[in-house]
Enzyme design. Structure first.
Site, PDB file in Angstrom:
ATOM      1  N   HIS A 126       1.050   6.065  11.313  1.00 48.66           N
ATOM      2  CA  HIS A 126       1.298   4.915  10.489  1.00 48.66           C
ATOM      3  C   HIS A 126       1.061   3.390  10.920  1.00 48.66           C
ATOM      4  O   HIS A 126       1.974   3.210  11.777  1.00 48.66           O
ATOM      5  CB  HIS A 126       2.614   4.961   9.732  1.00 48.66           C
ATOM      6  CG  HIS A 126       2.892   3.873   8.601  1.00 48.66           C
ATOM      7  ND1 HIS A 126       3.714   4.232   7.513  1.00 48.66           N
ATOM      8  CD2 HIS A 126       2.502   2.742   8.342  1.00 48.66           C
ATOM      9  CE1 HIS A 126       3.976   3.179   6.660  1.00 48.66           C
ATOM     10  NE2 HIS A 126       3.006   2.230   7.392  1.00 48.66           N
ATOM     11  N   HIS A 143      -1.084  -0.261  11.314  1.00 51.98           N
ATOM     12  CA  HIS A 143      -2.061  -1.391  10.467  1.00 51.98           C
ATOM     13  C   HIS A 143      -3.118  -1.942  11.549  1.00 51.98           C
ATOM     14  O   HIS A 143      -2.808  -2.589  12.446  1.00 51.98           O
ATOM     15  CB  HIS A 143      -1.275  -2.448   9.735  1.00 51.98           C
ATOM     16  CG  HIS A 143      -0.516  -1.709   8.777  1.00 51.98           C
ATOM     17  ND1 HIS A 143      -0.642  -1.882   7.610  1.00 51.98           N
ATOM     18  CD2 HIS A 143       0.637  -1.336   8.897  1.00 51.98           C
ATOM     19  CE1 HIS A 143       0.261  -1.025   6.710  1.00 51.98           C
ATOM     20  NE2 HIS A 143       1.396  -0.574   7.660  1.00 51.98           N
ATOM     21  N   ARG A 165      -5.837  -3.927  10.498  1.00 51.25           N
ATOM     22  CA  ARG A 165      -6.321  -4.999   9.620  1.00 51.25           C
ATOM     23  C   ARG A 165      -7.660  -5.195   9.755  1.00 51.25           C
ATOM     24  O   ARG A 165      -8.208  -6.092   9.029  1.00 51.25           O
ATOM     25  CB  ARG A 165      -5.687  -6.448  10.476  1.00 51.25           C
ATOM     26  CG  ARG A 165      -4.134  -6.157  10.603  1.00 51.25           C
ATOM     27  CD  ARG A 165      -3.376  -6.126   9.446  1.00 51.25           C
ATOM     28  NE  ARG A 165      -1.948  -6.349   9.378  1.00 51.25           N
ATOM     29  CZ  ARG A 165      -1.023  -6.166   8.559  1.00 51.25           C
ATOM     30  NH1 ARG A 165      -1.429  -5.525   7.436  1.00 51.25           N
ATOM     31  NH2 ARG A 165       0.047  -6.388   8.756  1.00 51.25           N
ATOM     32  N   ASN A 195      -4.502  -0.999   3.211  1.00 51.99           N
ATOM     33  CA  ASN A 195      -4.464  -2.245   2.799  1.00 51.99           C
ATOM     34  C   ASN A 195      -5.287  -3.272   3.494  1.00 51.99           C
ATOM     35  O   ASN A 195      -5.029  -4.013   4.562  1.00 51.99           O
ATOM     36  CB  ASN A 195      -2.906  -2.808   2.710  1.00 51.99           C
ATOM     37  CG  ASN A 195      -2.150  -2.534   3.913  1.00 51.99           C
ATOM     38  OD1 ASN A 195      -2.695  -1.927   4.973  1.00 51.99           O
ATOM     39  ND2 ASN A 195      -1.019  -2.683   4.110  1.00 51.99           N
ATOM     40  N   HIS A 250       4.182   5.509   0.367  1.00 47.27           N
ATOM     41  CA  HIS A 250       5.297   4.098   0.806  1.00 47.27           C
ATOM     42  C   HIS A 250       5.995   4.170  -0.620  1.00 47.27           C
ATOM     43  O   HIS A 250       5.296   4.016  -1.750  1.00 47.27           O
ATOM     44  CB  HIS A 250       4.349   2.908   0.596  1.00 47.27           C
ATOM     45  CG  HIS A 250       5.222   1.515   0.604  1.00 47.27           C
ATOM     46  ND1 HIS A 250       5.156   0.847   1.643  1.00 47.27           N
ATOM     47  CD2 HIS A 250       5.823   1.034  -0.443  1.00 47.27           C
ATOM     48  CE1 HIS A 250       5.942  -0.177   1.333  1.00 47.27           C
ATOM     49  NE2 HIS A 250       6.220  -0.107   0.100  1.00 47.27           N
ATOM     50  N   HIS A 260       8.095   5.871   6.558  1.00 51.40           N
ATOM     51  CA  HIS A 260       8.973   4.742   7.204  1.00 51.40           C
ATOM     52  C   HIS A 260      10.249   4.769   6.094  1.00 51.40           C
ATOM     53  O   HIS A 260      10.630   3.728   5.601  1.00 51.40           O
ATOM     54  CB  HIS A 260       8.644   3.438   7.225  1.00 51.40           C
ATOM     55  CG  HIS A 260       7.908   2.980   5.800  1.00 51.40           C
ATOM     56  ND1 HIS A 260       8.180   3.129   4.395  1.00 51.40           N
ATOM     57  CD2 HIS A 260       6.460   2.167   5.884  1.00 51.40           C
ATOM     58  CE1 HIS A 260       7.350   2.490   3.671  1.00 51.40           C
ATOM     59  NE2 HIS A 260       6.352   1.881   4.449  1.00 51.40           N
ATOM     60  N   ASP A 269       4.735   1.824  12.242  1.00 52.23           N
ATOM     61  CA  ASP A 269       4.352   0.788  11.210  1.00 52.23           C
ATOM     62  C   ASP A 269       3.897  -0.323  11.744  1.00 52.23           C
ATOM     63  O   ASP A 269       4.156  -1.667  11.275  1.00 52.23           O
ATOM     64  CB  ASP A 269       5.332   0.695  10.130  1.00 52.23           C
ATOM     65  CG  ASP A 269       5.226  -0.144   8.767  1.00 52.23           C
ATOM     66  OD1 ASP A 269       3.908  -0.233   8.760  1.00 52.23           O
ATOM     67  OD2 ASP A 269       5.839  -0.407   8.034  1.00 52.23           O
ATOM     68  N   GLY A 318       6.607  -7.581   8.188  1.00 54.58           N
ATOM     69  CA  GLY A 318       5.915  -6.511   9.224  1.00 54.58           C
ATOM     70  C   GLY A 318       5.962  -7.073  10.430  1.00 54.58           C
ATOM     71  O   GLY A 318       6.023  -8.249  10.912  1.00 54.58           O
TER      72      GLY A 318
END
Length: 420
Positions: free
Chosen positions: A59, A61, A63, A93, A177, A230, A302, A321
């Protein structure tokens, strides 16, 4: 390049034993004490650093594409390497959202071009992560770790049923999530003592565990592979514990910050703001017990970088975040292993073996396996300075904290991707 890693320490039967590791053509060819230097091998002295299999984070990110002012595949995977990780799974995302093979390809191209560790992306559960129509899960399945709408809970029960049914057909994981938007009421930190004392709007625990309860019922009915992202509340731990006892195919993760801090450690600073929020000391203790009894299967960071400006607006207005790849192992080693709250072997299960088993990637530290490994000096400490991070993100609740365990080397496929 081929290597002899001299004077390492590896765990065998709960104790460290000295060992050298020979690496040829990207694979471990031998692990033994006192290996002779092999022709053509570069010798690296590890000076008694502990050698572990490269960690797996399911998990993160990264980007890119769409938000490369926050992070790129290059900087995010360098941060992973610096933290001892060999495999990471970035969430969808992005822009474009990977909801079709064509949209996913933009991310795969960036990974192929710039990643320094293994990267296994998630596909979205729904189109544009809007919850209205299923994404092209079948088209993306061969190239994904699973499916998630991370950052947004799937609000509609029937939509989650459809997603789980399709995931089961494809043999893929739903990584959820869990967040009920109807219960948020504009909250942004835990609905607890700190929020009351400082006049902040709180996020109630039920916004998380209520949707977990719904999904566990569906997963038990449908029989899909279900993973909860999470978790942060004591109720979530207990619901998952009960679901496992009745045979639901469920795993879950929690993050280092939920295991170290409680809401009474919060400061009026965006580096303490994430979703779900840091919760009460009682929740933290329930999470720690869940690590020990096997309810919680893995630890994931995360890792969620934002720009300085986005994280400079205090608790109320900063983006949700924090970053975590570069501090995860040392934070957990310092706060759980060294005080005797968690055996080191269990931490390695949580950061490598269990996610590797569940998601199907990650390799043990054994002869014949790819040389995906990391070496930590457990007797060395450092003070967390975000300005020294490889990630573009700087917001971490661990800033200024003294941590034990310094990553000296990370190798990915026999290539050195971090040496410090």
């Amino acid at each position: 390049m081929d290597y002899i890693l001299k004077n390492g320490m590896i765990l065998r039967d709960s104790r460290f034993v000295p060992a050298d590791i020979a690496v040829r053509s990207g694979h471990i060819v031998s692990i033994a004490q006192g290996l002779e230097n092999l022709t053509g091998c570069t010798v690296i002295d590890l000076h008694n650093a502990a050698v572990f299999p490269g960690f797996v984070d399911v998990h993160v990110h990264l980007r890119e594409p769409g938000f490369s002012y926050k992070e790129t595949v290059r900087t995010g995977t360098l941060a992973a390497a610096r933290g001892g990780y060999a495999h990471v799974c970035p969430m969808p995302n992005l822009d474009p959202v990977p909801d079709t093979p064509e949209h996913l390809q933009a991310q795969l191209d960036a990974i192929d071009r710039d990643a320094v560790v293994h990267v296994h992306p998630y596909g979205a559960i729904t189109r544009s992560q809007q919850g209205g129509t299923l994404a092209d899960m079948a088209g993306m399945a061969p190239h994904t770790a699973g499916f998630s709408d991370d950052g947004r809970g799937v609000q509609d029960r029937e939509m989650m049923r459809q997603a789980m049914t399709e995931a089961k057909r494809l043999g893929k994981i739903i990584a959820a999530h869990c967040e009920d938007n109807a219960l948020l009421h504009g909250g942004y930190i835990h609905d607890g003592q700190y929020a009351r004392e400082h006049g902040h709007r709180g996020i109630c625990s039920e916004s998380e565990w209520g949707q977990i309860a719904r999904d566990l019922e569906l997963a038990g009915e449908i029989g899909c592979k279900y993973h909860v992202c999470h978790i942060s509340t004591k109720e979530s731990v207990e619901l998952i514990r009960q679901a496992k006892a009745r045979g639901v195919d469920v795993t879950c993760e929690t993050g280092p910050h939920y295991l170290v801090f409680s809401d009474m450690d919060l400061q009026e600073d965006g580096r303490f703001k994430m979703n779900p929020p840091i919760r009460s000391a009682e929740d933290r203790e329930a999470l720690r017990r869940g690590l020990l009894d096997g309810t919680i299967d893995m630890i994931a960071t995360d890792h969620a970088p934002h720009s300085r400006e986005e994280k400079s607006r205090g608790l109320e207005k900063s983006a949700m975040g924090v970053v975590g790849l570069e501090t995860a192992f040392s934070a957990l080693y310092t706060h759980l292993v060294r005080p005797g709250r968690l055996p080191l072997e269990r931490l390695l299960d949580l950061m490598h073996s269990n996610p590797a088993r569940r998601f199907g990637f990650g390799t043990p530290l054994e002869a014949g396996q790819p040389a995906d490994l990391t070496a930590f000096d457990l007797d060395a400490s450092y003070t967390v300075d975000p300005e020294q991070f490889a990630t573009m993100g700087r917001a971490t609740p661990f800033a200024g904290m003294k941590l034990w365990g310094v990553c000296r080397l990370t190798m990915n496929g026999g290539k050195i991707v971090w040496e410090g």
